[in-house]
Write an enzyme that holds these catalytic residues in place. Sequence first.
Site, PDB file in Angstrom:
ATOM      1  N   GLU A 247       0.838  -1.198   0.000  1.00  0.00           N
ATOM      2  CA  GLU A 247       0.000   0.000   0.000  1.00  0.00           C
ATOM      3  C   GLU A 247       0.872   1.247   0.000  1.00  0.00           C
ATOM      4  O   GLU A 247       2.082   1.166   0.256  1.00  0.00           O
ATOM      5  CB  GLU A 247      -0.930  -0.025   1.214  1.00  0.00           C
ATOM      6  CG  GLU A 247      -1.878  -1.207   1.191  1.00  0.00           C
ATOM      7  CD  GLU A 247      -2.958  -1.127   2.266  1.00  0.00           C
ATOM      8  OE1 GLU A 247      -2.941  -0.171   3.069  1.00  0.00           O
ATOM      9  OE2 GLU A 247      -3.820  -2.032   2.288  1.00  0.00           O
TER      10      GLU A 247
ATOM     11  N   ASN B 164       7.656 -15.396  -0.866  1.00  0.00           N
ATOM     12  CA  ASN B 164       8.824 -16.268  -0.822  1.00  0.00           C
ATOM     13  C   ASN B 164       9.026 -16.975  -2.156  1.00  0.00           C
ATOM     14  O   ASN B 164      10.163 -17.183  -2.602  1.00  0.00           O
ATOM     15  CB  ASN B 164       8.682 -17.285   0.306  1.00  0.00           C
ATOM     16  CG  ASN B 164      10.011 -17.745   0.827  1.00  0.00           C
ATOM     17  OD1 ASN B 164      10.885 -16.940   1.149  1.00  0.00           O
ATOM     18  ND2 ASN B 164      10.191 -19.055   0.898  1.00  0.00           N
TER      19      ASN B 164
ATOM     20  N   GLU C 196       9.720  -7.167  -3.178  1.00  0.00           N
ATOM     21  CA  GLU C 196       9.747  -8.500  -2.565  1.00  0.00           C
ATOM     22  C   GLU C 196      10.668  -8.530  -1.340  1.00  0.00           C
ATOM     23  O   GLU C 196      11.328  -9.529  -1.047  1.00  0.00           O
ATOM     24  CB  GLU C 196      10.199  -9.583  -3.569  1.00  0.00           C
ATOM     25  CG  GLU C 196       9.653  -9.468  -4.963  1.00  0.00           C
ATOM     26  CD  GLU C 196       8.143  -9.600  -5.051  1.00  0.00           C
ATOM     27  OE1 GLU C 196       7.506  -9.767  -4.007  1.00  0.00           O
ATOM     28  OE2 GLU C 196       7.610  -9.527  -6.159  1.00  0.00           O
TER      29      GLU C 196
END
Length: 388
Positions: free
Chosen positions: A137, A244, A367
């Site tokens: 966000e 992951n 990530e």
Amino acid sequence: MAPLQLLVIDHLLDDDELAIQDTVRRFVDDRVRPNVADWYEDEPAPETMRDLAREAGKLGLLGMHLQGYGCAGTNAVAYGLACMELEAGDSGVRSLVSVQGSLAMFAIWRFGSEEQKQRWLPGMAEGELIGCFGLTEPDFGSNPAGMRTYARRDGTDWVLNGTKMWITNGSIADVAVVWAQTDEGVRGFVVPTDTPGFSAPAIGKKLSLRASITSELVLDGVRLPADAVLADATGLRGPLSCLNEARFGITFGALGAARDCLDTTLAYTGSREVFDRPLSSFQLTQSKLADMTLELQKGFLLAMHLGRLKDDGRLDPRQVSLGKLNNVREALTIARECRTILGASGITLEYPVLRHANNLESVLTYEGTSEIHQLVIGQSLTGESAFS
């Protein structure tokens, strides 16, 4: 000699893995390399990315490491090698494939109902349907637990309100996997993008990942039926396990960008003359090339080790943090160093090195930032959490 040939590592791969790597390399040579400079300069049209996804689907690259529902069912190492070849073309192209397969498709495959899997996964595997993954966000990236997107029950329905940011494939997606706070904790929802109240304005004026479509997701009273929820995912365990999967692909993928930079630089230094000698004949140049080749090969051996652990069912998320932290950081260093060797030529789109470096700045962040992965590793070493 090519940078990854010095250690004679092809024996680490079986025939199927080598064949997949070769197929993806030819796809990148045919479809990505001739066009990527234009995509980077002007940003690709949505239909261009849809066409590319369909072609990737025909090759079996979308959700290739998943079983069933039209997915290829390859092993983890083969998927990693595909990511490496895709990112040798461009990080944005690898992002298109990995967000589709390791985030959106994996979430439905791992946590969805049989009806959700049958509805979405075959079309996504073919590239006829595009998916995106809404977790980050505007104010909550590294701390997804603070997300403000909220889903409330209204009778048997769910109503979602909130905003997601930096969403790859968002503007071209047919389905979004959206994570939201509920009275029961964080839940995932499968959201068809034609649902009233859903919009995905594209984010422009980027200096990185320009050959990729990045969007905001806006959910304004999006009403979904009860069966839109991912029934087997409650709490952050769901989205973090998806991340992951994507991080594993990045561990291989970033090496592709680094290898492409190094290949380009080796060719350039062999043909560029300085003081009536090839640039490759100077000691400082050879020192840089040697150091970069060393780090590239170390990174590949690390990625291969993690891939074999994953195929054996023994991969720990903390080990993926080691791979993502090291390989992206070293790939970015290699890209920057290659730019210095190319001099002024290194800043043009005639050569890929600064494009790769700019892309890797984003890969370093998404990530899980380098700092987050450092803290994951630090916690595993000390037993103490430094996250808050």
